[in-house]
Design an enzyme around this catalytic site. Sequence first.
Site, PDB file in Angstrom:
ATOM      1  N   ILE A 227      -2.012   6.160  -6.626  1.00 19.94           N
ATOM      2  CA  ILE A 227      -2.100   7.665  -6.878  1.00 19.94           C
ATOM      3  C   ILE A 227      -1.028   8.080  -7.727  1.00 19.94           C
ATOM      4  O   ILE A 227      -0.758   9.377  -8.213  1.00 19.94           O
ATOM      5  CB  ILE A 227      -2.231   8.417  -5.736  1.00 19.94           C
ATOM      6  CG1 ILE A 227      -1.054   8.373  -4.725  1.00 19.94           C
ATOM      7  CG2 ILE A 227      -3.400   8.193  -5.044  1.00 19.94           C
ATOM      8  CD1 ILE A 227      -0.840   9.211  -3.433  1.00 19.94           C
TER       9      ILE A 227
ATOM     10  N   GLY B  77       7.308  -2.956  -2.610  1.00 15.17           N
ATOM     11  CA  GLY B  77       6.750  -2.774  -1.004  1.00 15.17           C
ATOM     12  C   GLY B  77       7.533  -1.926  -0.259  1.00 15.17           C
ATOM     13  O   GLY B  77       7.504  -2.037   1.140  1.00 15.17           O
TER      14      GLY B  77
ATOM     15  N   HIS C 110       1.784  -5.665  -1.224  1.00 15.22           N
ATOM     16  CA  HIS C 110       0.859  -5.251  -2.386  1.00 15.22           C
ATOM     17  C   HIS C 110       1.569  -5.504  -3.467  1.00 15.22           C
ATOM     18  O   HIS C 110       2.697  -5.450  -3.745  1.00 15.22           O
ATOM     19  CB  HIS C 110       0.475  -3.697  -2.362  1.00 15.22           C
ATOM     20  CG  HIS C 110       1.742  -2.730  -2.076  1.00 15.22           C
ATOM     21  ND1 HIS C 110       2.483  -2.679  -1.021  1.00 15.22           N
ATOM     22  CD2 HIS C 110       2.218  -1.761  -3.085  1.00 15.22           C
ATOM     23  CE1 HIS C 110       3.447  -1.673  -1.103  1.00 15.22           C
ATOM     24  NE2 HIS C 110       3.144  -1.299  -2.631  1.00 15.22           N
ATOM     25  N   LEU C 111       0.505  -6.025  -4.540  1.00 13.73           N
ATOM     26  CA  LEU C 111       1.089  -6.438  -6.066  1.00 13.73           C
ATOM     27  C   LEU C 111       0.806  -5.187  -6.820  1.00 13.73           C
ATOM     28  O   LEU C 111      -0.424  -4.800  -6.631  1.00 13.73           O
ATOM     29  CB  LEU C 111       0.543  -7.559  -6.408  1.00 13.73           C
ATOM     30  CG  LEU C 111       0.544  -8.817  -5.392  1.00 13.73           C
ATOM     31  CD1 LEU C 111      -0.016 -10.004  -5.791  1.00 13.73           C
ATOM     32  CD2 LEU C 111       2.004  -9.124  -5.088  1.00 13.73           C
ATOM     33  N   HIS C 112       1.640  -4.861  -7.608  1.00 13.37           N
ATOM     34  CA  HIS C 112       1.551  -3.614  -8.647  1.00 13.37           C
ATOM     35  C   HIS C 112       0.954  -4.388  -9.855  1.00 13.37           C
ATOM     36  O   HIS C 112       1.656  -5.168 -10.444  1.00 13.37           O
ATOM     37  CB  HIS C 112       2.577  -2.819  -8.928  1.00 13.37           C
ATOM     38  CG  HIS C 112       3.056  -1.755  -7.733  1.00 13.37           C
ATOM     39  ND1 HIS C 112       2.725  -0.627  -7.809  1.00 13.37           N
ATOM     40  CD2 HIS C 112       3.690  -2.179  -6.576  1.00 13.37           C
ATOM     41  CE1 HIS C 112       3.334  -0.035  -6.616  1.00 13.37           C
ATOM     42  NE2 HIS C 112       3.977  -1.063  -5.972  1.00 13.37           N
TER      43      HIS C 112
END
Length: 148
Positions: free
Chosen positions: A30, A86, A93-95
Site C-alpha cells: 500500500i 522487515g 517479506h521480500l520487496h
Amino acid sequence: MTTLFTKIIAGEIPARFVWADDVAVAFGTIAPITDGHMLVVPRDEIAQLTEASDDLLAHLMRVAKAIGAAQQQAWSAPRAALLVAGFEVPHLHLHVLPAWDEASLSFRNARTDVPAADLDAAAERVRATLREQGHGAHVPATLTSPAL
C-alpha cells in the site's frame, strides 16, 4: 502472535494478490516505492530472513524472480530490484519492484497517497504479465483472494 501478513493471507484484511502457491503469496504494497512494487511473503509466520530455511528462501527467490521478470516487462524497466528489511512487519517479506536506478531504491520514496484504482491497475498489470510469461497456474483467480 498473528501478524498483519497472516491476516492478509487469511483474507481478513484486503490485499491485491498477484501470486499464490502452497508456500508463498505475493501482493501489492500500500506504500509503493515504484509502480508495481510487490511483496513476496511466506504463508508460514517466519519473523525474519535469518530464521527461514534454505528451502524456503530458495522458493521465495524463485517467486521473486518470476515477479521481477513480469515487472521488468510490464514497465520496460532495466532491472527488477529486491529489498529485504522487515522492520515494519515481523513476518519475512521480500520487496520486489521495477527499478531504473539505485538512488530511487529507498523507503523514503514510498508513496502512501496512491489512489486505490492505481494500485489495482498495477497489480492487474503484473498478474496479466505473469500469465503471459507462463505462470498462470500461480495467479489467483481474483485480485483480492490468495486462493487459486
